[in-house]
Design an enzyme around this catalytic site. Sequence first.
Site, PDB file in Angstrom:
ATOM      1  N   GLN A   9       0.828  -1.195   0.000  1.00 39.61           N
ATOM      2  CA  GLN A   9       0.000   0.000   0.000  1.00 39.61           C
ATOM      3  C   GLN A   9       0.871   1.256   0.000  1.00 39.61           C
ATOM      4  O   GLN A   9       1.848   1.357   0.735  1.00 39.61           O
ATOM      5  CB  GLN A   9      -0.905  -0.014   1.232  1.00 39.61           C
ATOM      6  CG  GLN A   9      -2.098   0.914   1.135  1.00 39.61           C
ATOM      7  CD  GLN A   9      -3.165   0.552   2.163  1.00 39.61           C
ATOM      8  OE1 GLN A   9      -3.144  -0.522   2.724  1.00 39.61           O
ATOM      9  NE2 GLN A   9      -4.098   1.467   2.398  1.00 39.61           N
ATOM     10  N   SER A  87       4.657  -5.695   3.189  1.00 35.44           N
ATOM     11  CA  SER A  87       3.327  -5.699   3.794  1.00 35.44           C
ATOM     12  C   SER A  87       2.341  -6.452   2.902  1.00 35.44           C
ATOM     13  O   SER A  87       2.442  -7.652   2.734  1.00 35.44           O
ATOM     14  CB  SER A  87       2.878  -4.265   4.070  1.00 35.44           C
ATOM     15  OG  SER A  87       1.704  -4.252   4.859  1.00 35.44           O
ATOM     16  N   LEU A  88       1.380  -5.749   2.282  1.00 33.81           N
ATOM     17  CA  LEU A  88       0.437  -6.398   1.392  1.00 33.81           C
ATOM     18  C   LEU A  88       1.147  -7.216   0.313  1.00 33.81           C
ATOM     19  O   LEU A  88       0.700  -8.291  -0.078  1.00 33.81           O
ATOM     20  CB  LEU A  88      -0.455  -5.343   0.728  1.00 33.81           C
ATOM     21  CG  LEU A  88      -1.257  -5.860  -0.467  1.00 33.81           C
ATOM     22  CD1 LEU A  88      -2.427  -6.678   0.009  1.00 33.81           C
ATOM     23  CD2 LEU A  88      -1.677  -4.737  -1.380  1.00 33.81           C
ATOM     24  N   ARG A 112      -8.578  -8.817   4.475  1.00 30.70           N
ATOM     25  CA  ARG A 112      -7.552  -8.044   5.189  1.00 30.70           C
ATOM     26  C   ARG A 112      -7.798  -6.548   5.023  1.00 30.70           C
ATOM     27  O   ARG A 112      -7.737  -5.767   5.979  1.00 30.70           O
ATOM     28  CB  ARG A 112      -6.171  -8.430   4.657  1.00 30.70           C
ATOM     29  CG  ARG A 112      -4.982  -7.744   5.325  1.00 30.70           C
ATOM     30  CD  ARG A 112      -3.709  -8.222   4.623  1.00 30.70           C
ATOM     31  NE  ARG A 112      -2.488  -7.802   5.281  1.00 30.70           N
ATOM     32  CZ  ARG A 112      -1.793  -6.716   4.973  1.00 30.70           C
ATOM     33  NH1 ARG A 112      -2.246  -5.897   4.032  1.00 30.70           N
ATOM     34  NH2 ARG A 112      -0.667  -6.440   5.605  1.00 30.70           N
ATOM     35  N   HIS A 193       0.335  -2.198  11.409  1.00 31.77           N
ATOM     36  CA  HIS A 193       1.548  -2.891  11.883  1.00 31.77           C
ATOM     37  C   HIS A 193       1.949  -2.438  13.297  1.00 31.77           C
ATOM     38  O   HIS A 193       3.117  -2.215  13.593  1.00 31.77           O
ATOM     39  CB  HIS A 193       2.714  -2.689  10.904  1.00 31.77           C
ATOM     40  CG  HIS A 193       2.465  -3.303   9.560  1.00 31.77           C
ATOM     41  ND1 HIS A 193       2.451  -4.667   9.374  1.00 31.77           N
ATOM     42  CD2 HIS A 193       2.194  -2.739   8.351  1.00 31.77           C
ATOM     43  CE1 HIS A 193       2.185  -4.917   8.098  1.00 31.77           C
ATOM     44  NE2 HIS A 193       2.023  -3.769   7.453  1.00 31.77           N
ATOM     45  N   GLN A 241       1.552 -10.750  10.931  1.00 31.20           N
ATOM     46  CA  GLN A 241       1.984  -9.621  10.102  1.00 31.20           C
ATOM     47  C   GLN A 241       1.143  -8.371  10.345  1.00 31.20           C
ATOM     48  O   GLN A 241       1.623  -7.246  10.206  1.00 31.20           O
ATOM     49  CB  GLN A 241       1.919 -10.032   8.620  1.00 31.20           C
ATOM     50  CG  GLN A 241       2.637  -9.059   7.685  1.00 31.20           C
ATOM     51  CD  GLN A 241       1.943  -8.970   6.338  1.00 31.20           C
ATOM     52  OE1 GLN A 241       0.725  -8.827   6.272  1.00 31.20           O
ATOM     53  NE2 GLN A 241       2.736  -9.043   5.275  1.00 31.20           N
TER      54      GLN A 241
END
Length: 783
Positions: A9, A87-88, A112, A193, A241
């Site tokens: 993202q 991340s993603l 998510r 996060h 995560q």
Amino acid sequence: MITYVFPGQGSQSKGMGGELFDEFKELTAKADSILGYSIKQLCLEDTNGNLGQTQFTQPALYVVNVLSYQKRVAETGKKPDYVAGHSLGEYNALYAAGAFDFETGLELVKKRGELMSRATGGGMAAVVGLAPEQIVDVLQQNNLQNVEMANFNSPTQIVISGLKTEIEKAKDIFEAVKGMAMFIPLKTSGAFHSRYMSAAKAEFANFLETYKFFNLTIPVISNVHARPYRSSSTKQNLIDQITSPVKWTESIRYLMGRGEMEFEEIGPGNVLSGLVRRIKREAEPLVIEDSGIDDCIMEQKVECKESFINNNQSLQVQEESSVQVADKGATPGALFFITPESLGSSQFKKDYNLKYAYLTGGMYRAVASKEMVVKIGKAGMMGFFGTGGLDLFQIKDGIKYIQTELDAGQAYGMSLVHNMADQEMEERTIDLFLETGVKHIEAAAFLNVTPALVKYRAQGIVRDRQGKPITSNKIIAKISRPEVAAAFLTPAPERIVAKLLAESKITQEQAGLLKEIPMADDICVEADSGGHTDGGVAYALMPAMIKLRDEMMVKYRYYKEVRVGAAGGIGTPEAAAAAFILGADFILTGSINQCTVEAGTSNIVKDLLQQMNIQDTEYVPAGDMFELGAKVQVLKKGLFFPARANKLYDLYRQYNSLDDIDEKTKKQLQEKYFRKSFEKIYEDAKAFYPAHEIERAERNPKHKMSLIFRWYFGYSSRLALSGSEESKVDYQIYCGPALGAFNQWVKGTELENWRKRHVDEIGKKLIIETAELINHRLKNIVG
């Protein structure tokens, strides 16, 4: 080595994906179905300004990253050595490594994104210019207890995450710190996060309970641990995560420590490429003696012994679980060790868009019918239409039918049997393939490379962005002799290339590119079968051919590996398992498919084949290579053809003309074998064979005898295909012992009757039970 990195993202932008949506229409349609809106419209137009909202951003990036990856693999023809995602982007890395399929990954990302979008009251900001320990000091000294480090993007670029009020308060504090370069608030609704995502983490954990993931085929570097995933911990990593920081710097340093490493960003933008360059400048490689790579990631895709022992509750492999890469309702404790989808080369399956590494061969005169090819293609496998012995009109009709019936992306191919007597027909057939857009051919019975094959190979060959040659027209060469295999593992012969260039049949650029690629994308080693196989033994052929392939790869420095498949004698799970253990990247079946509903032969022939056992075949001269003495294998049970065919060849070898044969034998041939006079047969031959063959026969009595004898082979094939009652004992039925083994395997089951046999069901049953058998065998080995 090369690592593909996938952005997360923040990399989204209007217009991302571009032409990829049209290029991968099937995946795009699947995405629209899952999401409930047009992913193409969202990415290219973003009329409602949704692209910046987390619940839309994450699915959009996942889809564009997948399409970019598919495009890259298609261009390069190979997979990376490692994958990682920010991340993603880690979901894309897991997709590339085979943890789940496209649809499953999108379902996970959709959920998510929805959960993360619900987070409120949080914020994030990028702190540039300070090291992590300096940031910790600032946070502690200023009592910013509700802020923590979330993304370690580079040694001096850290993203902090926490309560929005404290992030806003932190701005002035950090900007006053010496050495600080920038403080950039990020447009997020939540403190991603960080511990403030615990509620989303708990709900996502519940959501993941219904999913099961497959073992990884490429090492994936975890955001949470900055080390390779363990296949057994995929689910927990995805859960953790959400609240754990992204250890991007340490991940890149770990990869730098693996050796000479290139990084390529796959997806929109170049944020990660910039971070990688910065990390390389500011940090040293992290050299760790223990790689931490999942032991289950190996070429054979065999899970580690420890995992096998710990999970030794069940070895059942259900068909539905084999079809879905991530099984949502698997029996607790079930061991998904080797699956039907994991057998064979994953790259081979990707190149041909296959679910299973399973092909069906192009049996002569459309015994491998157009209906057979469609059935196999719809089931995620690939079949070849049997063009041998057909005229161009019949071939074109078959191609049109197949192309109409199959959806875009479903695989199919055409057989091309070497035509020694009429190479012009061979080239006209190739021209038809090029005209109709046939992208895959099975080259069978070739003794060497011909101009027609080179012409086909040359069309559509281009360089990719990195200057490597890529081909759109693929050749799978069926071979059973090392010298023939060598010809297909070598670039196109220079003399043929020069001739085609002089005739303006290929371009100068194509001629140059042909020097950099082998004649075949893949070779299929054909052992004892119904084709032109020289009675080869798989156990001797496969190791020798694989070694030859490896030597040729080194000699010519091809950038893409030629895969080696196995054919001949494969009619049971035991035989298929042996092929894969020998190193086959794919398997190809033949004889077992001609005793099915879809086979283009007569019901009488199928009745005969259903009754055969493994000892009921015999080698005879091949009608199309009669003078060379090449052999094929046919059914002998209840038939006179094998004995008569072999006698004809003995007579051909013994005599120089028909006139030299004694009168009693000549009478027997005309009255019993042919039921026609030599003169009448020769008149038929004049109408069938090309002019140069007839001219040669007029000059050479032995060649005239050959043409007349060869007529019997065509006549006997026509009798069998039509089911004629005229002379049933003269049926010529190509068949190897694999069908006899298959008949014994299915005896007493519904498949005992050929009227219940369908090629797609046979293919699935064979590949599924092969995986199950290997699992049982491995259990015994390691147990």
